[in-house]
Design a protein around this motif. Structure first.
Motif, PDB file in Angstrom:
ATOM      1  N   HIS A  74       6.530   4.128  -4.869  1.00  0.00           N
ATOM      2  CA  HIS A  74       6.745   2.133  -4.046  1.00  0.00           C
ATOM      3  C   HIS A  74       8.399   1.154  -3.067  1.00  0.00           C
ATOM      4  O   HIS A  74       8.979   1.883  -3.357  1.00  0.00           O
ATOM      5  CB  HIS A  74       6.748   0.648  -5.221  1.00  0.00           C
ATOM      6  N   GLU A 115       4.089   3.806  -1.389  1.00  0.00           N
ATOM      7  CA  GLU A 115       3.493   2.378  -0.323  1.00  0.00           C
ATOM      8  C   GLU A 115       4.194   1.842   0.329  1.00  0.00           C
ATOM      9  O   GLU A 115       5.286   1.940   0.099  1.00  0.00           O
ATOM     10  CB  GLU A 115       3.037   1.837  -1.241  1.00  0.00           C
ATOM     11  N   ASP A 142       5.712  -1.733   3.515  1.00  0.00           N
ATOM     12  CA  ASP A 142       5.255  -2.350   4.082  1.00  0.00           C
ATOM     13  C   ASP A 142       5.446  -3.107   5.308  1.00  0.00           C
ATOM     14  O   ASP A 142       6.861  -2.241   6.305  1.00  0.00           O
ATOM     15  CB  ASP A 142       5.875  -4.437   3.691  1.00  0.00           C
ATOM     16  N   HIS A 190      10.247  -5.268   3.452  1.00  0.00           N
ATOM     17  CA  HIS A 190       9.807  -5.593   2.462  1.00  0.00           C
ATOM     18  C   HIS A 190       9.572  -7.607   3.010  1.00  0.00           C
ATOM     19  O   HIS A 190       9.199  -7.688   2.783  1.00  0.00           O
ATOM     20  CB  HIS A 190       9.884  -5.267   1.521  1.00  0.00           C
ATOM     21  N   GLU A 231       1.313  -1.700   3.485  1.00  0.00           N
ATOM     22  CA  GLU A 231       0.660  -3.235   3.438  1.00  0.00           C
ATOM     23  C   GLU A 231       0.938  -3.866   4.337  1.00  0.00           C
ATOM     24  O   GLU A 231       2.441  -3.937   4.785  1.00  0.00           O
ATOM     25  CB  GLU A 231       1.598  -3.593   2.001  1.00  0.00           C
ATOM     26  N   LYS A 274       2.035  -7.617   6.076  1.00  0.00           N
ATOM     27  CA  LYS A 274       2.813  -8.090   5.666  1.00  0.00           C
ATOM     28  C   LYS A 274       2.908  -9.393   5.854  1.00  0.00           C
ATOM     29  O   LYS A 274       3.410 -10.405   6.921  1.00  0.00           O
ATOM     30  CB  LYS A 274       4.611  -8.430   5.110  1.00  0.00           C
TER      31      LYS A 274
HETATM   32 CA    CA Z   1       4.371  -3.920  -0.755  1.00  0.00          CA
END
Ligand code: CA
Ligand code: G3P
Length: 244
Positions: free
Chosen positions: A9, A36, A38, A51, A111, A113
């Motif tokens: 993460h 993972e 962002d 993030h 991901e 964002k």
């Molecule tokens: Ca994330």
């Protein structure tokens, strides 16, 4: 995808500054099989890995990511807030991470964002880079913005999508079907064995987040999840190795 994916993460974010190249490299050394991260857009439309929508918590900068050019963001220190030993870390571009893992079997969970800032064109830009790196079969695009995930699937049916959510949704695999999504990226408390079984029967994968407790990792593995997103890829790697 087969084996349970060990998603680090934001990289190995307990021992390195999150979403930096140091964190990504350390995760791979520790046995992560997935990363993972962002992604957000700079004011000049570049895809950067960070993030928060603002710079204060993790960098030497201030203000919104969206209000700075790539050159401005690259001048910031993205490591010292974590530990001065990492003062040379910079905010990476998505390309830098893809370059790092392109010749390995590593899965990348990107991901988007775009829950707070609706970055225009983010979906198209990310898909373009994933295709340019020939990594369509090794990427899962996730987001809390489910309209964005539906758009991704329309633009790139070959790239997996994962629905991020926090709550105990009713039969989430049915919801996934409506979005043509491939995976459920659920807050780990919202994952019960019967949900995992229901998802499996519908061909949907479960990748719960963010699981840092070994007992909870064990519970989820027992339930049959397909991947786990953790700040401790080393702990999960040890657990998975012990189970082989
Ligand atoms: Ca994330
Ligand atoms: O992808 C799982 C997790 O990263 C979602 O929450 O806030 O850590 O990006 P957050």
């Amino acid at each position: 995808m087969g084996k349970v994916i060990n998603f680090a993460h934001r990289g190995s974010s307990q021992i390195c500054p999150e979403n930096t190249m140091a964190a990504f490299k350390k995760a791979l050394e520790q046995g992560a099989t997935g990363i993972e991260t962002d992604v957000q857009l700079t004011s000049d439309g570049q895809m950067v890995l960070i993030h928060d929508e603002t710079l204060e918590r993790t960098t030497s900068g201030t203000g919104w990511v969206k209000d700075h050019t790539l050159q401005e963001l690259k001048s910031l220190d993205a490591g010292s807030k974590f530990d001065s030993a990492f003062q040379n870390e910079r905010i990476p571009l998505l390309d830098e991470l893809l370059e790092l893992v392109k010749d390995s079997g590593t899965i990348v969970n990107i991901e988007l964002k775009n829950g707070v800032i609706l970055y225009e064109g983010l979906e198209q830009k990310v898909i373009e880079r994933v295709r340019a790196f020939n990594m369509s079969d090794r990427v899962v695009i996730s987001s809390f913005n489910h309209y964005s995930l539906f758009l991704c699937k329309k633009l790139a049916p070959e790239i997996r999508t994962g629905i991020l959510y926090m709550e105990g949704l009713y039969e989430p695999w049915e919801y996934a079907r409506t979005l043509q999504a491939d995976a459920l990226h659920a807050y780990h408390y919202a994952v019960l064995p019967e949900f995992v079984a229901g998802a499996k029967a519908s061909g949907k994968a479960y990748h719960p987040f963010t699981v840092n407790d070994v007992k909870e990792m064990e519970r989820l593995l027992q339930a049959g999840v397909d991947g786990i997103i953790t700040d401790y890829p080393d702990k999960l790697a040890a657990l998975l190795a012990a189970k082989v």
